[in-house]
Scaffold this motif. Structure first.
Motif, PDB file in Angstrom:
ATOM      1  N   ALA A  15      -1.942   0.958  -1.709  1.00  0.00           N
ATOM      2  CA  ALA A  15      -0.944   2.003  -1.443  1.00  0.00           C
ATOM      3  C   ALA A  15      -1.478   3.421  -1.518  1.00  0.00           C
ATOM      4  CB  ALA A  15       0.228   1.849  -2.419  1.00  0.00           C
ATOM      5  N   SER A  16      -2.786   3.609  -1.689  1.00  0.00           N
ATOM      6  CA  SER A  16      -3.296   4.974  -1.841  1.00  0.00           C
ATOM      7  C   SER A  16      -3.358   5.720  -0.518  1.00  0.00           C
ATOM      8  CB  SER A  16      -4.680   4.971  -2.501  1.00  0.00           C
ATOM      9  OG  SER A  16      -5.592   4.191  -1.745  1.00  0.00           O
ATOM     10  N   THR A  17      -3.588   5.008   0.585  1.00  0.00           N
ATOM     11  CA  THR A  17      -3.723   5.625   1.900  1.00  0.00           C
ATOM     12  C   THR A  17      -3.185   4.678   2.969  1.00  0.00           C
ATOM     13  OG1 THR A  17      -5.939   4.697   2.261  1.00  0.00           O
ATOM     14  CG2 THR A  17      -5.826   6.883   1.237  1.00  0.00           C
ATOM     15  N   GLY A  18      -3.170   5.166   4.203  1.00  0.00           N
ATOM     16  CA  GLY A  18      -2.933   4.318   5.355  1.00  0.00           C
ATOM     17  C   GLY A  18      -1.598   3.609   5.384  1.00  0.00           C
ATOM     18  N   ILE A  19      -1.607   2.371   5.859  1.00  0.00           N
ATOM     19  CA  ILE A  19      -0.378   1.600   5.991  1.00  0.00           C
ATOM     20  C   ILE A  19       0.268   1.378   4.631  1.00  0.00           C
ATOM     21  CG2 ILE A  19       0.577  -0.650   6.660  1.00  0.00           C
ATOM     22  CD1 ILE A  19      -1.532  -0.755   8.888  1.00  0.00           C
ATOM     23  N   GLY A  20      -0.540   1.139   3.596  1.00  0.00           N
ATOM     24  CA  GLY A  20       0.022   0.915   2.269  1.00  0.00           C
ATOM     25  C   GLY A  20       0.789   2.109   1.744  1.00  0.00           C
ATOM     26  N   ALA A  38      -3.693   0.374  -6.178  1.00  0.00           N
ATOM     27  CA  ALA A  38      -4.915   0.485  -5.380  1.00  0.00           C
ATOM     28  C   ALA A  38      -6.085   0.646  -6.341  1.00  0.00           C
ATOM     29  CB  ALA A  38      -4.860   1.666  -4.412  1.00  0.00           C
ATOM     30  N   GLU A  39      -7.285   0.434  -5.819  1.00  0.00           N
ATOM     31  CA  GLU A  39      -8.480   0.581  -6.648  1.00  0.00           C
ATOM     32  C   GLU A  39      -8.883   2.044  -6.803  1.00  0.00           C
ATOM     33  OE1 GLU A  39     -13.145  -0.960  -6.805  1.00  0.00           O
ATOM     34  OE2 GLU A  39     -11.934  -1.284  -5.003  1.00  0.00           O
ATOM     35  N   GLU A  40      -8.619   2.855  -5.775  1.00  0.00           N
ATOM     36  CA  GLU A  40      -9.106   4.238  -5.765  1.00  0.00           C
ATOM     37  C   GLU A  40      -8.291   5.128  -6.706  1.00  0.00           C
ATOM     38  OE1 GLU A  40      -9.670   2.067  -2.068  1.00  0.00           O
ATOM     39  OE2 GLU A  40      -7.822   2.772  -3.023  1.00  0.00           O
ATOM     40  N   PRO A  41      -8.931   6.117  -7.323  1.00  0.00           N
ATOM     41  CA  PRO A  41      -8.200   7.077  -8.160  1.00  0.00           C
ATOM     42  C   PRO A  41      -7.112   7.822  -7.387  1.00  0.00           C
ATOM     43  CG  PRO A  41     -10.580   7.294  -8.486  1.00  0.00           C
ATOM     44  CD  PRO A  41     -10.394   6.368  -7.327  1.00  0.00           C
ATOM     45  N   ALA A  46      -1.204   9.770  -4.805  1.00  0.00           N
ATOM     46  CA  ALA A  46      -0.215   9.188  -3.898  1.00  0.00           C
ATOM     47  C   ALA A  46       1.116   8.974  -4.612  1.00  0.00           C
ATOM     48  CB  ALA A  46      -0.736   7.857  -3.334  1.00  0.00           C
ATOM     49  N   ALA A  47       1.049   8.457  -5.830  1.00  0.00           N
ATOM     50  CA  ALA A  47       2.277   8.221  -6.593  1.00  0.00           C
ATOM     51  C   ALA A  47       2.986   9.534  -6.920  1.00  0.00           C
ATOM     52  CB  ALA A  47       1.959   7.464  -7.876  1.00  0.00           C
ATOM     53  N   LEU A  89       2.230  -7.160   0.090  1.00  0.00           N
ATOM     54  CA  LEU A  89       0.841  -7.511  -0.201  1.00  0.00           C
ATOM     55  C   LEU A  89      -0.002  -7.012   0.964  1.00  0.00           C
ATOM     56  CD1 LEU A  89       1.472 -11.103  -1.581  1.00  0.00           C
ATOM     57  CD2 LEU A  89       1.282  -8.945  -2.848  1.00  0.00           C
ATOM     58  N   ASN A  90      -0.522  -5.814   0.790  1.00  0.00           N
ATOM     59  CA  ASN A  90      -1.124  -5.082   1.895  1.00  0.00           C
ATOM     60  C   ASN A  90      -2.604  -4.786   1.696  1.00  0.00           C
ATOM     61  OD1 ASN A  90      -0.965  -2.914   4.223  1.00  0.00           O
ATOM     62  ND2 ASN A  90      -1.736  -1.825   2.434  1.00  0.00           N
TER      63      ASN A  90
END
Length: 264
Positions: A15-20, A38-41, A46-47, A89-90
Motif C-alpha cells: 500500500a505504499s505506492t501504486g495500485i496498493g 508494505a516493506e518500504e518506510p 502513505a498512511a 492482497l495486492n
C-alpha cells in the motif's frame, strides 16, 4: 457489507505506492478505516497522507516475503478486535530478463511475496471473516495470468497462480457470506516497471499505461459487488485478456516476448 459504517475495516498490502496506495485511498474515501502494509518506510508517509481524510489509517511496515512478516501483519489486524470487512492482497514484485540469467534469490523472493504471502495471509485472515459470515477479499492478479510470460516468466506464473487460487477459494466459500474477487490490471503507471527493471522493454515504455486510481476504483467496485473477477483499466486490457485466454500459446509466446524482452 455496508460501506457507510464507520467501523468497516480494510486491510491493504503493498500500500505504499501504486495500485496498493490507490486501493487504500479508495477504501478511505468509501468510509473504511485501513491497515496499510508494505516493506518500504514510505508506508508511514502513505498512511499519514490517507489519514488526512479523517479515517483511521494504521501503517504496518513488514516484509511479507517472510512468514514472520505475514504473521506480524495478521497480529496487527487481530489487535483491532474485529474481523476485516475487506482484504486487498495486492503486494507483489516482478523480475525481468531471461530466466537462466536472472538472480535466483530475486526469483524466489518473487514467489514468496506474490504467491506464498497471498496464501499465508488469506489463511490467517479468512477464518474470522467466515466466522462472522461476511467479508470481501480482493486478490491482485494481472492480465499476464492468462497467457505465457516470456522474460517475466515467474511473475506471469505467480499471477496465474493467484488468479486460480482466487477462483478456487471463491467457490469453496460461496455459502459463507465471504466473496473473493480477482483483480486483473494491465500495464499501469506505477513504480513496478522500474523495480522489475522493465523500463527498457516495449511494455515498460508504453505511454498509455492505466492510471492506478482507475484500476483501484474498478477493483473496489467489483469487490463490493462480490464479482468473481474484473479486468481493470482500459478497454484494451479486456481485449488483451480475451486474446490471451483464447490464443494458442505457440502464437501468444512470440507476440508477448516482443513486449517484454529487454532491449539490447
Amino acid at each position: 457489507m455496508s460501506t457507510e459504517n464507520a467501523a468497516n475495516l480494510a486491510v491493504v498490502t503493498g500500500a505504499s505506492t501504486g495500485i496498493g496506495f490507490a486501493l487504500a485511498r479508495e477504501f478511505v474515501e468509501r468510509g473504511f478505516d485501513v491497515i496499510a502494509a508494505a516493506e518500504e518506510p514510505e508506508i508511514h508517509n502513505a498512511a499519514a497522507d490517507l489519514s488526512g481524510s479523517g479515517r483511521h489509517v494504521t501503517a504496518v511496515q513488514v516484509d511479507l516475503a517472510t512468514a514472520d512478516g505475514v504473521e506480524s501483519l495478521a497480529r496487527a489486524v487481530q489487535e483491532e478486535g474485529q474481523a476485516a470487512d475487506a482484504v486487498a492482497l495486492n503486494a507483489g514484485v516482478g523480475v525481468n530478463g531471461r530466466f537462466d540469467q536472472t538472480s535466483l534469490e530475486d526469483q524466489l523472493n518473487l514467489v514468496d511475496l506474490n504467491v506464498r504471502s497471498t496464501v499465508h495471509l488469506a489463511r490467517l485472515l479468512l477464518p474470522a471473516m467466515v466466522a462472522r459470515g461476511e467479508g470481501r477479499v480482493l486478490i491482485t492478479s494481472s492480465i499476464a495470468a492468462v497467457a505465457p510470460g516470456p522474460y517475466h516468466s515467474t511473475y506471469a506464473a505467480s499471477k496465474a497462480f493467484v488468479h486460480s487460487f482466487a477462483e478456487g477459494i471463491r467457490e469453496e466459500l460461496k455459502e459463507t457470506g465471504v466473496t473473493v474477487t480477482s483483480l486483473m490490471p494491465g500495464p499501469t503507471e506505477t513504480e513496478f516497471f522500474a523495480r522489475a527493471e522493465m523500463e527498457d522493454t516495449k511494455i515498460g515504455q508504453m505511454d498509455d499505461k492505466d492510471d492506478p486510481a482507475s484500476v483501484a476504483r474498478d477493483g473496489v467496485e467489483a469487490l463490493i459487488a462480490g464479482r468473481a473477477s474484473v479486468v481493470a483499466g482500459s478497454f484494451t486490457n479486456r481485449v488483451q485478456a480475451e486474446v490471451g485466454t483464447h490464443l494458442p500459446d505457440a502464437l501468444a509466446n512470440p507476440l508477448l516476448a516482443r513486449m517484454t524482452k529487454p532491449q539490447d
